[in-house]
Design a protein around this motif. Sequence first.
Motif, PDB file in Angstrom:
ATOM      1  N   LYS A  68      57.968  87.046  46.907  1.00 21.23           N
ATOM      2  CA  LYS A  68      59.275  86.892  46.265  1.00 21.23           C
ATOM      3  C   LYS A  68      59.187  86.068  44.986  1.00 21.23           C
ATOM      4  O   LYS A  68      59.999  86.239  44.076  1.00 21.23           O
ATOM      5  CB  LYS A  68      60.266  86.264  47.253  1.00 21.23           C
ATOM      6  CG  LYS A  68      60.659  87.225  48.374  1.00 21.23           C
ATOM      7  CD  LYS A  68      61.512  86.548  49.442  1.00 21.23           C
ATOM      8  CE  LYS A  68      61.813  87.516  50.574  1.00 21.23           C
ATOM      9  NZ  LYS A  68      62.554  86.875  51.685  1.00 21.23           N
ATOM     10  N   SER A  71      58.273  88.913  42.540  1.00 20.64           N
ATOM     11  CA  SER A  71      59.323  89.905  42.277  1.00 20.64           C
ATOM     12  C   SER A  71      60.620  89.289  41.786  1.00 20.64           C
ATOM     13  O   SER A  71      61.508  90.003  41.316  1.00 20.64           O
ATOM     14  CB  SER A  71      59.601  90.733  43.537  1.00 20.64           C
ATOM     15  OG  SER A  71      60.075  89.906  44.588  1.00 20.64           O
ATOM     16  N   LEU A  73      62.796  87.516  43.723  1.00 19.98           N
ATOM     17  CA  LEU A  73      63.827  87.593  44.756  1.00 19.98           C
ATOM     18  C   LEU A  73      64.051  86.273  45.487  1.00 19.98           C
ATOM     19  O   LEU A  73      64.625  86.251  46.569  1.00 19.98           O
ATOM     20  CB  LEU A  73      63.470  88.687  45.763  1.00 19.98           C
ATOM     21  CG  LEU A  73      63.423  90.109  45.204  1.00 19.98           C
ATOM     22  CD1 LEU A  73      63.053  91.100  46.300  1.00 19.98           C
ATOM     23  CD2 LEU A  73      64.749  90.488  44.561  1.00 19.98           C
ATOM     24  N   PRO A  98      64.948  89.854  38.450  1.00 19.19           N
ATOM     25  CA  PRO A  98      64.232  90.861  39.237  1.00 19.19           C
ATOM     26  C   PRO A  98      64.217  92.250  38.606  1.00 19.19           C
ATOM     27  O   PRO A  98      63.191  92.928  38.600  1.00 19.19           O
ATOM     28  CB  PRO A  98      64.991  90.862  40.562  1.00 19.19           C
ATOM     29  CG  PRO A  98      65.562  89.485  40.675  1.00 19.19           C
ATOM     30  CD  PRO A  98      65.907  89.093  39.268  1.00 19.19           C
TER      31      PRO A  98
END
Length: 283
Positions: A68, A71, A73, A98
């Motif tokens: 994460k 990415s 997130l 993102p």
Amino acid sequence: MATDNLTSTPTLMQNQTAEPALILSLNNVEVIYDHVSLAIKGVSIDVPQGAMVALLGANGAGKSTTLKSISGLLRPERGLVTRGEVQFLGQNIDALAPQERVKLGIVHVLEGRRVFEHMTPDENLVAASAVRGTRQDMLRNKDMVYSYFPRLHQRRTAQSGYLSGGEQQMLAIGRALMTQPKLLMLDEPSLGLAPFLVAEIFDIVRRINNEEGLSVLLVEQNAIAALEVVSHGYMIENGRVVMHDSAEAMKKNPDIQEFYLGGTEGRSFHDIKHYSRRKRWLT
């Protein structure tokens, strides 16, 4: 007669020791949740162009948090990269949202096979293609997905919520491929699947890596399956990378064999329970 200088600088063809270019590099990354909980601590990972790399470890070790951080997130879960940097193709992407990371070519298949259950596989693939590319790209990418996952083509008009767990995982990976990624990140794709399905899916991912040149970062608890398809692996424990080596070397490591590859025969539960206090790679 003059002679050529035979001691000139070696050409690029002669230089066989050059390091492969990196598509992804994490340098000393630290993540904190809610400004209090330190989830990963100084994690450094490199993924070469076109390589398959595994991030291994037990549940709660920090593997998903690491993905994460790549990415982008973390913010919906109140997480924040507080130290270090994430570089993609040589660019620091820490400040990117993102969706901007997806446009650069990073795609993250989340744990749990999150597909649109009320839509058909065909509709799922078309919806994913809206992220980037033209209609021609969409048709070409859909044909590619169906060529790698013929089972999805057979079920393309069924409601996705009625697909098997393995078929839903195939669909989740297929949706990711529709975004034309350069880096595919898979979070626990083997979770809840029978061993024969895990072997089938991992074999397809390896084919995609070989045939499309797609770089793959694979997060797994199933070290047996992961180390069969990747070239290198990282072991993460309690938010720290504690081992990095080739897949072959990791498979031969006695600690990996004993506690991740099922070689615990003859060991007591007490020994296994206190393994983290005494494993050799931390001494």
